[in-house]
Motif scaffolding. Sequence first.
Motif, PDB file in Angstrom:
ATOM      1  N   LEU A 199       9.667  13.333   7.234  1.00 62.06           N
ATOM      2  CA  LEU A 199       8.952  12.290   6.621  1.00 62.06           C
ATOM      3  C   LEU A 199       8.738  12.228   5.029  1.00 62.06           C
ATOM      4  CD1 LEU A 199       5.859  12.778   9.041  1.00 62.06           C
ATOM      5  CD2 LEU A 199       6.839  10.773   8.723  1.00 62.06           C
ATOM      6  N   ARG A 200       9.052  13.532   4.542  1.00 60.11           N
ATOM      7  CA  ARG A 200       9.023  13.489   2.924  1.00 60.11           C
ATOM      8  C   ARG A 200      10.216  12.689   2.565  1.00 60.11           C
ATOM      9  NH1 ARG A 200       6.799  19.549   2.573  1.00 60.11           N
ATOM     10  NH2 ARG A 200       4.324  19.098   2.533  1.00 60.11           N
ATOM     11  N   ALA A 201      11.295  12.825   3.200  1.00 63.69           N
ATOM     12  CA  ALA A 201      12.501  12.523   2.886  1.00 63.69           C
ATOM     13  C   ALA A 201      12.498  10.808   3.087  1.00 63.69           C
ATOM     14  CB  ALA A 201      13.731  12.903   3.630  1.00 63.69           C
ATOM     15  N   LEU A 202      11.911  10.337   4.237  1.00 67.29           N
ATOM     16  CA  LEU A 202      11.801   8.891   4.164  1.00 67.29           C
ATOM     17  C   LEU A 202      10.806   8.429   2.995  1.00 67.29           C
ATOM     18  CD1 LEU A 202      11.845   6.334   5.795  1.00 67.29           C
ATOM     19  CD2 LEU A 202      10.142   7.193   7.201  1.00 67.29           C
ATOM     20  N   GLU A 203       9.757   9.046   2.938  1.00 68.80           N
ATOM     21  CA  GLU A 203       8.684   8.773   1.775  1.00 68.80           C
ATOM     22  C   GLU A 203       9.392   8.723   0.496  1.00 68.80           C
ATOM     23  OE1 GLU A 203       5.191  10.966  -0.734  1.00 68.80           O
ATOM     24  OE2 GLU A 203       5.469  11.358   1.435  1.00 68.80           O
ATOM     25  N   GLU A 204      10.465   9.503   0.174  1.00 70.37           N
ATOM     26  CA  GLU A 204      11.122   9.517  -1.092  1.00 70.37           C
ATOM     27  C   GLU A 204      11.963   8.291  -1.299  1.00 70.37           C
ATOM     28  OE1 GLU A 204      14.022  12.168  -3.697  1.00 70.37           O
ATOM     29  OE2 GLU A 204      13.160  13.295  -2.297  1.00 70.37           O
ATOM     30  N   GLY A 205      12.638   8.196  -0.124  1.00 73.37           N
ATOM     31  CA  GLY A 205      13.718   6.945   0.097  1.00 73.37           C
ATOM     32  C   GLY A 205      12.888   5.578  -0.279  1.00 73.37           C
ATOM     33  N   LEU A 206      11.669   5.495   0.403  1.00 68.45           N
ATOM     34  CA  LEU A 206      10.961   4.415   0.291  1.00 68.45           C
ATOM     35  C   LEU A 206      10.495   4.153  -1.232  1.00 68.45           C
ATOM     36  CD1 LEU A 206       9.055   3.972   3.760  1.00 68.45           C
ATOM     37  CD2 LEU A 206      10.904   2.714   2.745  1.00 68.45           C
ATOM     38  N   GLU A 207      10.189   5.214  -1.620  1.00 73.64           N
ATOM     39  CA  GLU A 207       9.599   5.192  -3.112  1.00 73.64           C
ATOM     40  C   GLU A 207      10.578   4.847  -4.164  1.00 73.64           C
ATOM     41  OE1 GLU A 207       7.622   9.055  -3.635  1.00 73.64           O
ATOM     42  OE2 GLU A 207       5.868   8.184  -2.815  1.00 73.64           O
ATOM     43  N   ASN A 208      11.930   5.084  -3.851  1.00 73.18           N
ATOM     44  CA  ASN A 208      12.843   4.882  -4.649  1.00 73.18           C
ATOM     45  C   ASN A 208      13.564   3.507  -4.420  1.00 73.18           C
ATOM     46  OD1 ASN A 208      12.865   7.371  -6.058  1.00 73.18           O
ATOM     47  ND2 ASN A 208      14.240   8.353  -4.727  1.00 73.18           N
ATOM     48  N   PHE A 209      13.254   3.003  -3.406  1.00 74.03           N
ATOM     49  CA  PHE A 209      13.732   1.556  -2.839  1.00 74.03           C
ATOM     50  C   PHE A 209      13.253   0.385  -3.658  1.00 74.03           C
ATOM     51  CE2 PHE A 209      13.168  -2.209  -0.023  1.00 74.03           C
ATOM     52  CZ  PHE A 209      14.646  -2.620   0.072  1.00 74.03           C
ATOM     53  N   ALA A 210      13.951  -0.299  -4.421  1.00 73.09           N
ATOM     54  CA  ALA A 210      13.690  -1.271  -5.326  1.00 73.09           C
ATOM     55  C   ALA A 210      13.102  -2.544  -4.717  1.00 73.09           C
ATOM     56  CB  ALA A 210      15.010  -1.619  -6.311  1.00 73.09           C
ATOM     57  N   GLY A 211      13.391  -2.900  -3.578  1.00 75.36           N
ATOM     58  CA  GLY A 211      12.885  -3.827  -2.838  1.00 75.36           C
ATOM     59  C   GLY A 211      11.384  -3.791  -2.336  1.00 75.36           C
ATOM     60  N   CYS A 212      11.031  -4.788  -1.256  1.00 72.84           N
ATOM     61  CA  CYS A 212       9.883  -4.706  -0.885  1.00 72.84           C
ATOM     62  C   CYS A 212       9.976  -4.254   0.675  1.00 72.84           C
ATOM     63  CB  CYS A 212       8.983  -5.848  -0.967  1.00 72.84           C
ATOM     64  SG  CYS A 212       9.776  -7.372   0.059  1.00 72.84           S
ATOM     65  N   ALA A 213       8.890  -3.781   1.407  1.00 71.23           N
ATOM     66  CA  ALA A 213       9.055  -3.174   2.598  1.00 71.23           C
ATOM     67  C   ALA A 213       7.916  -3.337   3.368  1.00 71.23           C
ATOM     68  CB  ALA A 213       9.162  -1.339   2.662  1.00 71.23           C
ATOM     69  N   VAL A 214       7.806  -3.714   4.847  1.00 71.10           N
ATOM     70  CA  VAL A 214       6.882  -3.973   5.505  1.00 71.10           C
ATOM     71  C   VAL A 214       6.811  -2.950   6.760  1.00 71.10           C
ATOM     72  CG1 VAL A 214       5.452  -5.535   6.998  1.00 71.10           C
ATOM     73  CG2 VAL A 214       6.969  -6.654   4.820  1.00 71.10           C
ATOM     74  N   ILE A 215       5.820  -2.040   6.817  1.00 74.79           N
ATOM     75  CA  ILE A 215       5.753  -0.867   7.854  1.00 74.79           C
ATOM     76  C   ILE A 215       4.884  -0.958   8.628  1.00 74.79           C
ATOM     77  CG2 ILE A 215       6.094   1.593   7.681  1.00 74.79           C
ATOM     78  CD1 ILE A 215       6.407   1.162   4.480  1.00 74.79           C
ATOM     79  N   ILE A 216       5.027  -0.762   9.977  1.00 79.08           N
ATOM     80  CA  ILE A 216       4.055  -0.648  11.111  1.00 79.08           C
ATOM     81  C   ILE A 216       4.232   1.009  11.343  1.00 79.08           C
ATOM     82  CG2 ILE A 216       3.642  -0.805  13.441  1.00 79.08           C
ATOM     83  CD1 ILE A 216       4.651  -3.520  13.286  1.00 79.08           C
ATOM     84  N   SER A 217       3.137   1.573  11.257  1.00 82.16           N
ATOM     85  CA  SER A 217       3.026   2.976  11.703  1.00 82.16           C
ATOM     86  C   SER A 217       1.503   3.463  11.926  1.00 82.16           C
ATOM     87  CB  SER A 217       3.544   4.063  10.400  1.00 82.16           C
ATOM     88  OG  SER A 217       3.398   5.346  10.641  1.00 82.16           O
ATOM     89  N   HIS A 218       1.410   4.436  13.083  1.00 83.98           N
ATOM     90  CA  HIS A 218       0.238   5.041  13.320  1.00 83.98           C
ATOM     91  C   HIS A 218      -0.053   6.234  12.481  1.00 83.98           C
ATOM     92  CE1 HIS A 218       0.827   2.414  17.048  1.00 83.98           C
ATOM     93  NE2 HIS A 218      -0.420   2.384  16.783  1.00 83.98           N
ATOM     94  N   ASP A 219       0.579   6.503  11.689  1.00 86.10           N
ATOM     95  CA  ASP A 219       0.429   7.733  10.810  1.00 86.10           C
ATOM     96  C   ASP A 219      -0.203   7.118   9.471  1.00 86.10           C
ATOM     97  OD1 ASP A 219       0.847   9.744   9.157  1.00 86.10           O
ATOM     98  OD2 ASP A 219       2.727  10.762   9.957  1.00 86.10           O
ATOM     99  N   ARG A 220      -1.498   7.351   9.465  1.00 86.93           N
ATOM    100  CA  ARG A 220      -2.145   6.895   8.364  1.00 86.93           C
ATOM    101  C   ARG A 220      -2.042   7.698   6.983  1.00 86.93           C
ATOM    102  NH1 ARG A 220      -5.918   2.856   9.115  1.00 86.93           N
ATOM    103  NH2 ARG A 220      -5.856   2.716   7.009  1.00 86.93           N
ATOM    104  N   TRP A 221      -1.647   9.006   7.155  1.00 89.55           N
ATOM    105  CA  TRP A 221      -1.459   9.754   6.096  1.00 89.55           C
ATOM    106  C   TRP A 221      -0.035   9.267   5.192  1.00 89.55           C
ATOM    107  CZ3 TRP A 221       3.163  12.599   5.069  1.00 89.55           C
ATOM    108  CH2 TRP A 221       2.939  13.643   3.921  1.00 89.55           C
ATOM    109  N   PHE A 222       0.814   8.866   6.111  1.00 93.68           N
ATOM    110  CA  PHE A 222       2.139   8.485   5.573  1.00 93.68           C
ATOM    111  C   PHE A 222       2.014   6.940   5.054  1.00 93.68           C
ATOM    112  CE2 PHE A 222       5.859   5.737   6.187  1.00 93.68           C
ATOM    113  CZ  PHE A 222       6.876   6.492   5.655  1.00 93.68           C
ATOM    114  N   LEU A 223       1.255   6.372   5.601  1.00 91.36           N
ATOM    115  CA  LEU A 223       1.059   4.960   4.942  1.00 91.36           C
ATOM    116  C   LEU A 223       0.275   5.068   3.508  1.00 91.36           C
ATOM    117  CD1 LEU A 223      -0.185   2.771   8.136  1.00 91.36           C
ATOM    118  CD2 LEU A 223       2.101   2.707   6.753  1.00 91.36           C
ATOM    119  N   ASP A 224      -0.706   6.000   3.677  1.00 89.19           N
ATOM    120  CA  ASP A 224      -1.681   6.272   2.280  1.00 89.19           C
ATOM    121  C   ASP A 224      -0.622   6.542   1.290  1.00 89.19           C
ATOM    122  OD1 ASP A 224      -3.772   5.261   3.769  1.00 89.19           O
ATOM    123  OD2 ASP A 224      -4.651   7.423   4.178  1.00 89.19           O
TER     124      ASP A 224
END
Length: 237
Positions: A199-224
């Motif tokens: 999860l942390r690796a995915l979080e880091e990958g998205l934070e470094n992603f230069a584009g935009c992302a639309v995400i469905i997830s039931h993990d509110r901690w991750f979304l926050d």
Amino acid sequence: MLNIHNLSVSFGGTYLFEEVTFRLGSGDRVGLVGKNGAGKSTMLKILAKDFAPDSGQIATEKEVKMGFLRQDIDFVKGRTVLEEAYQAFEEIKRAEFRIDEINHQLVTRTDYESQEYSDLIEELSDVTHHYEVLGGYNYVGDTEKILLGLGFKREDFDNQTDTFSGGWRMRIELAKLLLQSNDILLLDEPTNDLDINTLRALEEGLENFAGCAVIISHDRWFLDRVCTHILAFEGDS
């Protein structure tokens, strides 16, 4: 980068959502939240142009590349984890194949003074330069880094994809999306079956992603932690 204006979708005369408007630019990451059946997955499919809304408009910049992590993943049977991950680099692989072709011809030909031989030398220079610009000398290392970050071990790399569970196959597809030069990522439940380190690796990958992302997830901690915006769907079914 992505403009959504007055999107409406109805089923059986009842609106799933009505006149939804928002805009996403580079660096924006929006989380879609709400009850099952409220319209989150439908919105992703509309953005991916899998499904047409009843009304409204979607506008993107020219030549925008979009990647979609779907729930149903269908890999070509017989590929290893690495081979499947390398599918993220179609243009690089095409250039790599052509370089090998030209080198083979140069080794086997003996007409060194001919125009055809000279043309091959020139093409090899052009294709090699293009390969370098695309990142051809880095893609192997980048792929291994992403796969390791998503929880794979090096001994997994040569195993065929159909030997892995659905959760692990999703990680392979996610690796491909992170490795591609996408401008927009659509992620449908990317956090399913991920441990805390992944999860942390995915979080880091998205934070470094230069584009935009639309995400469905039931993990509110991750979304926050990941999202810059939240779009709530309040439908009852």
